[in-house]
Scaffold this motif. Sequence first.
Motif, PDB file in Angstrom:
ATOM      1  N   LEU A   2      35.994  -9.368   4.177  1.00  0.00           N
ATOM      2  CA  LEU A   2      36.548  -8.037   3.639  1.00  0.00           C
ATOM      3  C   LEU A   2      36.275  -8.509   1.816  1.00  0.00           C
ATOM      4  N   VAL A   3      35.777  -7.659   1.397  1.00  0.00           N
ATOM      5  CA  VAL A   3      35.693  -7.384  -0.173  1.00  0.00           C
ATOM      6  C   VAL A   3      36.082  -6.103  -0.693  1.00  0.00           C
ATOM      7  N   THR A  39      33.588  -5.770   5.821  1.00  0.00           N
ATOM      8  CA  THR A  39      34.160  -4.490   5.187  1.00  0.00           C
ATOM      9  C   THR A  39      34.352  -4.421   3.729  1.00  0.00           C
ATOM     10  N   VAL A  40      33.848  -3.575   3.191  1.00  0.00           N
ATOM     11  CA  VAL A  40      34.030  -3.331   1.623  1.00  0.00           C
ATOM     12  C   VAL A  40      34.716  -2.074   1.442  1.00  0.00           C
ATOM     13  N   ILE A  41      35.848  -2.683   0.541  1.00  0.00           N
ATOM     14  CA  ILE A  41      36.787  -1.500  -0.111  1.00  0.00           C
ATOM     15  C   ILE A  41      36.548  -1.126  -1.406  1.00  0.00           C
ATOM     16  N   LEU A  42      35.830  -0.135  -1.603  1.00  0.00           N
ATOM     17  CA  LEU A  42      35.399   0.232  -2.850  1.00  0.00           C
ATOM     18  C   LEU A  42      36.178   1.374  -3.518  1.00  0.00           C
ATOM     19  N   SER A  55      45.530  -6.102   8.614  1.00  0.00           N
ATOM     20  CA  SER A  55      45.161  -6.057   9.743  1.00  0.00           C
ATOM     21  C   SER A  55      43.242  -6.144  10.036  1.00  0.00           C
ATOM     22  N   LEU A  56      42.978  -5.755   8.819  1.00  0.00           N
ATOM     23  CA  LEU A  56      41.445  -5.888   8.825  1.00  0.00           C
ATOM     24  C   LEU A  56      40.747  -7.071   8.493  1.00  0.00           C
ATOM     25  N   ILE A  57      41.738  -8.029   7.908  1.00  0.00           N
ATOM     26  CA  ILE A  57      41.106  -9.510   7.522  1.00  0.00           C
ATOM     27  C   ILE A  57      41.240 -10.638   8.664  1.00  0.00           C
ATOM     28  N   SER A  58      40.023 -10.618   9.160  1.00  0.00           N
ATOM     29  CA  SER A  58      39.739 -11.564  10.196  1.00  0.00           C
ATOM     30  C   SER A  58      39.762 -12.734   9.870  1.00  0.00           C
ATOM     31  N   ASN A  59      39.046 -13.178   8.696  1.00  0.00           N
ATOM     32  CA  ASN A  59      38.787 -14.401   8.210  1.00  0.00           C
ATOM     33  C   ASN A  59      39.468 -14.483   6.751  1.00  0.00           C
TER      34      ASN A  59
END
Lengths: 240, 240
Positions: A193-194, A79-82, A161-165
């Motif tokens: 996630l980045v 997942t990229v949060i930009l 909740s989006l961070i699985s690792n």
Amino acid sequence: MNCILLPAENFSADAAKIDSLSQVSHVTKVLGAKVGDRLKIGQIGGNLGTAVIESITANSIQLGNVQLNTAPPAKLDLTVILALPRPKVLRRLIMDMTALGVRDIILINSYRTQKSYWQSPMLERIDEFVLEGLQQSIDTIVPSITLQKRFKPFVEDSLASLISNRAIVAHPYSQQSFSEFLQLQPSRELPNLVCIGAEGGWIDYEIELLSAQGCTPVHIGSRILRTEAAVNAILGQWLL
Amino acid sequence: MNCILLPAENFSADAAKIDSLSQVSHVTKVLGAKVGDRLKIGQIGGNLGTAVIESITANSIQLGNVQLNTAPPAKLDLTVILALPRPKVLRRLIMDMTALGVRDIILINSYRTQKSYWQSPMLERIDEFVLEGLQQSIDTIVPSITLQKRFKPFVEDSLASLISNRAIVAHPYSQQSFSEFLQLQPSRELPNLVCIGAEGGWIDYEIELLSAQGCTPVHIGSRILRTEAAVNAILGQWLL
């Protein structure tokens, strides 16, 4: 375009129709293809394959002998949060993240995102930029793209909740480098996630909020890169 | 522009002058700076530092209290050999390779480089794109940039002497991945020379010639990226 992607409704039995003017123009002018030539095609959301040109008009190309036997490449578990960038660079950023195989893209507000960016007509064209990215990278699976206009509620209520690792936030002024971060992970495992800021990066308050939800700030050296260059330089790690 | 770079002749004692219209406009319009404000500046080929605005006219800005005490960041020990791309993307490619800190850039002819690219007026503007890259990444040292219009003589006669360590050529259809290549190097040591094709990549003959001179073909996955995205994704390794 390294392949021509068509929506499911353009297919019937072993035939298909290209009716987008930009695709028709690409096939006839850039590729210089003629009746009888075989094209690389794909079905959006489906398989990749080939088809043979049966007829060409100014507005459409009829295809026959459609064979869709190849599964698209795997998406990255990423997942990229930009931070929403300037409209001018949005097209290339969406294209590139799509081409790299990012599964989920979240465009978020940030302190340094100008309010006017959220009114840009470019936001209406995201599907078009995604299609360009898929046709560039020969993929058929559309990434999920969501817009989050409120930074704080999203980060506080939904991010964890989006961070699985593991998760990182790119920040030129952090203590730890991305490389040092990776060395601390078992088998150099990549985060899932980045978070990447747009021009000017994140402000301290945003870094604090992201850190509190589990994102480790990392830098990639002292050089400040254009947002597009930074996105590709960081996500290039996932291609290795 | 994350700093304003000026040529040595614009400095005298502890004063300096900004006389490029694009820089004057950036300082007054984008930064909104006024007399008395301190700016980040640098001397091309020299140090980085700050100066104070003493006066502003439509065409120039006079600076005082110039302090140039910070050395520029180190360059990467890296030569990039890039097939001359479409003029439209040349600006961003030169900017990005400069911003990433590449020391030597060689633009070379290739089978898929159209002849017209060598006549493009963009080639006259390379110094300008380099300056943009330096001002983006806060560096002062101009990379060497050379043009090689003849592929075969350059590769056969000059390439091997540029390889001090190992060299790679990016090629989507090679057997080995860049990651596998790195795992075979002592301490994952990076190559000092990278060859990157433009749109369409290298043809087999070019790959053979480059391989014969010591460049190992490596891929970065099955996805085909835009040249700019590929350059940043590959060179991102040097930032880690």
